[in-house]
Design an enzyme around this catalytic site. Sequence first.
Site, PDB file in Angstrom:
ATOM      1  N   LEU A  40       0.386   3.548  -5.080  1.00  7.32           N
ATOM      2  CA  LEU A  40      -0.371   2.681  -5.988  1.00  7.32           C
ATOM      3  C   LEU A  40      -1.872   2.814  -5.754  1.00  7.32           C
ATOM      4  CD1 LEU A  40       1.851  -0.524  -5.665  1.00  7.32           C
ATOM      5  CD2 LEU A  40       1.676   0.969  -7.662  1.00  7.32           C
ATOM      6  N   HIS A  42      -5.069   3.602  -2.341  1.00  9.50           N
ATOM      7  CA  HIS A  42      -5.307   3.472  -0.903  1.00  9.50           C
ATOM      8  C   HIS A  42      -6.639   2.801  -0.630  1.00  9.50           C
ATOM      9  CE1 HIS A  42      -6.450   7.614  -1.995  1.00  9.50           C
ATOM     10  NE2 HIS A  42      -7.559   7.256  -1.400  1.00  9.50           N
ATOM     11  N   SER A  44      -9.362   1.467   2.838  1.00  8.63           N
ATOM     12  CA  SER A  44     -10.075   2.156   3.918  1.00  8.63           C
ATOM     13  C   SER A  44      -9.154   2.475   5.094  1.00  8.63           C
ATOM     14  CB  SER A  44     -11.268   1.315   4.361  1.00  8.63           C
ATOM     15  OG  SER A  44     -10.878  -0.015   4.535  1.00  8.63           O
ATOM     16  N   THR A  47      -2.434   2.940   2.796  1.00  6.45           N
ATOM     17  CA  THR A  47      -1.987   3.431   1.490  1.00  6.45           C
ATOM     18  C   THR A  47      -0.923   2.454   1.012  1.00  6.45           C
ATOM     19  OG1 THR A  47      -2.387   5.665   2.253  1.00  6.45           O
ATOM     20  CG2 THR A  47      -1.075   5.448   0.262  1.00  6.45           C
ATOM     21  N   VAL A  48      -0.976   2.087  -0.267  1.00  7.78           N
ATOM     22  CA  VAL A  48      -0.025   1.120  -0.810  1.00  7.78           C
ATOM     23  C   VAL A  48       0.949   1.857  -1.738  1.00  7.78           C
ATOM     24  CG1 VAL A  48       0.226  -1.029  -2.115  1.00  7.78           C
ATOM     25  CG2 VAL A  48      -1.772  -0.701  -0.659  1.00  7.78           C
ATOM     26  N   LYS A  64       2.263  -1.874   1.996  1.00  8.35           N
ATOM     27  CA  LYS A  64       0.982  -1.372   2.490  1.00  8.35           C
ATOM     28  C   LYS A  64       1.249  -0.714   3.833  1.00  8.35           C
ATOM     29  CE  LYS A  64      -3.706  -3.091   3.132  1.00  8.35           C
ATOM     30  NZ  LYS A  64      -4.676  -3.948   2.478  1.00  8.35           N
ATOM     31  N   ASP A 164     -14.203 -11.202   0.728  1.00 11.81           N
ATOM     32  CA  ASP A 164     -14.347  -9.929   0.017  1.00 11.81           C
ATOM     33  C   ASP A 164     -13.800 -10.058  -1.406  1.00 11.81           C
ATOM     34  OD1 ASP A 164     -15.154  -7.327  -0.336  1.00 11.81           O
ATOM     35  OD2 ASP A 164     -13.451  -6.423   0.708  1.00 11.81           O
TER      36      ASP A 164
HETATM   37  P1  ATP Z   1      -9.923  -1.898   1.274  1.00 11.29           P
HETATM   38  O1  ATP Z   1      -8.777  -2.350   2.127  1.00 11.29           O
HETATM   39  O2  ATP Z   1     -10.673  -0.760   1.843  1.00 11.29           O
HETATM   40  O3  ATP Z   1     -10.791  -3.027   0.808  1.00 11.29           O
HETATM   41  P2  ATP Z   1      -8.405  -1.733  -1.185  1.00 11.29           P
HETATM   42  O4  ATP Z   1      -8.571  -3.171  -1.524  1.00 11.29           O
HETATM   43  O5  ATP Z   1      -8.588  -0.769  -2.317  1.00 11.29           O
HETATM   44  O6  ATP Z   1      -9.349  -1.247  -0.042  1.00 11.29           O
HETATM   45  P3  ATP Z   1      -5.620  -2.086  -0.557  1.00 11.29           P
HETATM   46  O7  ATP Z   1      -5.595  -3.569  -0.530  1.00 11.29           O
HETATM   47  O8  ATP Z   1      -4.995  -1.351   0.546  1.00 11.29           O
HETATM   48  O9  ATP Z   1      -7.013  -1.475  -0.524  1.00 11.29           O
HETATM   49  O10 ATP Z   1      -5.016  -1.622  -1.940  1.00 11.29           O
HETATM   50  C1  ATP Z   1      -4.966  -0.277  -2.382  1.00 11.29           C
HETATM   51  C2  ATP Z   1      -4.533  -0.245  -3.833  1.00 11.29           C
HETATM   52  O11 ATP Z   1      -3.184  -0.676  -3.978  1.00 11.29           O
HETATM   53  C3  ATP Z   1      -5.368  -1.122  -4.709  1.00 11.29           C
HETATM   54  O12 ATP Z   1      -5.948  -0.290  -5.685  1.00 11.29           O
HETATM   55  C4  ATP Z   1      -4.452  -2.104  -5.373  1.00 11.29           C
HETATM   56  O13 ATP Z   1      -4.632  -2.058  -6.753  1.00 11.29           O
HETATM   57  C5  ATP Z   1      -3.053  -1.614  -5.031  1.00 11.29           C
HETATM   58  N1  ATP Z   1      -2.265  -2.772  -4.555  1.00 11.29           N
HETATM   59  C6  ATP Z   1      -2.489  -3.457  -3.414  1.00 11.29           C
HETATM   60  N2  ATP Z   1      -1.591  -4.461  -3.265  1.00 11.29           N
HETATM   61  C7  ATP Z   1      -0.797  -4.415  -4.359  1.00 11.29           C
HETATM   62  C8  ATP Z   1       0.329  -5.213  -4.806  1.00 11.29           C
HETATM   63  N3  ATP Z   1       0.775  -6.236  -4.092  1.00 11.29           N
HETATM   64  N4  ATP Z   1       0.910  -4.876  -5.979  1.00 11.29           N
HETATM   65  C9  ATP Z   1       0.442  -3.849  -6.706  1.00 11.29           C
HETATM   66  N5  ATP Z   1      -0.604  -3.077  -6.354  1.00 11.29           N
HETATM   67  C10 ATP Z   1      -1.225  -3.340  -5.197  1.00 11.29           C
END
Ligand code: ATP
Length: 310
Positions: A40, A42, A44, A47-48, A64, A164
């Site tokens: 979906l 990633h 920092s 990877t999700v 995640k 954030d």
């Molecule tokens: P960072 O942790 O660096 O601030 P981030 O917010 O992009 O980065 P994550 O929270 O790891 O990182 O999410 C990565 C991606 O996965 C995001 O683009 C988000 O749209 C998707 N994602 C995260 N959680 C979910 C969820 N519960 N359902 C669907 N998509 C998700």
Amino acid sequence: LPAPPFKAQTMARPSNNNSVLSNTVPSKVTPQDFVFIQELGHGSYSTVYKATMKNNPRQFYAIKVCSKTHIIKEKKIKYVTIEKNALTLLSQFKHPGIVNLHYTFHDQSNLYFVLDYIPNGEVFHFLYSQKNNGVLPDNICKKFVIQLIDSLDFLRRNKIVHRDLKPENLLLNDQGRVLITDFGAASALNEDRDQCESFVGTSDYVSPELLLHNKCSYPADLWALGCIIYQFKQGAPPFRGANEMGTFENIINLKYQHKKPINPDIQEIIDGLLVLDPTKRMCINDLKRCKWLRDIDWNNKQLIWRGIWE
Ligand code: ATP
């Protein structure tokens, strides 16, 4: 309207406390219990993936996956721990505006957060979709703002500052409800500790008190809310400069303008939130009483949490 040229990046968050790697209780759950369907996105340090459990293929999860080596190398342990603790605490209450964490587990290589899968992506992408082109209609903006206020009220009651908030960390579910995600920069406050000190967040949304005094509390999330509402109506965050330094200067000088015509009741909220002194900034009760939101019955959770597509 042009989309902002880049997505706001969460600022570096160094740390080296290593408790999360040892105190995540190994459970019987393993990655082999899941079918990983697609990536979906990633962040920092993670990877999700969209996934299902092999024994229940109808229920989707967002898993995640955080690489232990990467977390240690990048000194992110403190932030993974914060994310786990905050989400574990908040998920007990199943608040409709916070992404639900089912549980965490780990193996030799990774930590896994098993979250509800939120299918309609980030509010960031919705805002800059072809249909919206960077500006949300007032009624959709209002729905999102009401839901965010109810979620921030809930976070405050649980003594959590997110730190954030930005359109990239807001997800839309299948009914068009807004859920807050990514608690990796969050902070838990208590009677002895009513301010947080570390320099975290994303430059476009960072509060002036963090920039000037390296301290922030609940009003920092309300500052970010002000930036987000501005972005919903103007197409870009209010203080974005040519570079990070330029953005910081704009923030501490409160340099922003309502370039496009805006409903004065919405402007009142933005201007009430974008106030340098956190003690003079609108608080949640002020928001609930302001003209634009005066008609909302804050006790009617069903109405508040009705999505934009219901
Ligand atoms: P960072 O942790 O660096 O601030 P981030 O917010 O992009 O980065 P994550 O929270 O790891 O990182 O999410 C990565 C991606 O996965 C995001 O683009 C988000 O749209 C998707 N994602 C995260 N959680 C979910 C969820 N519960 N359902 C669907 N998509 C998700």
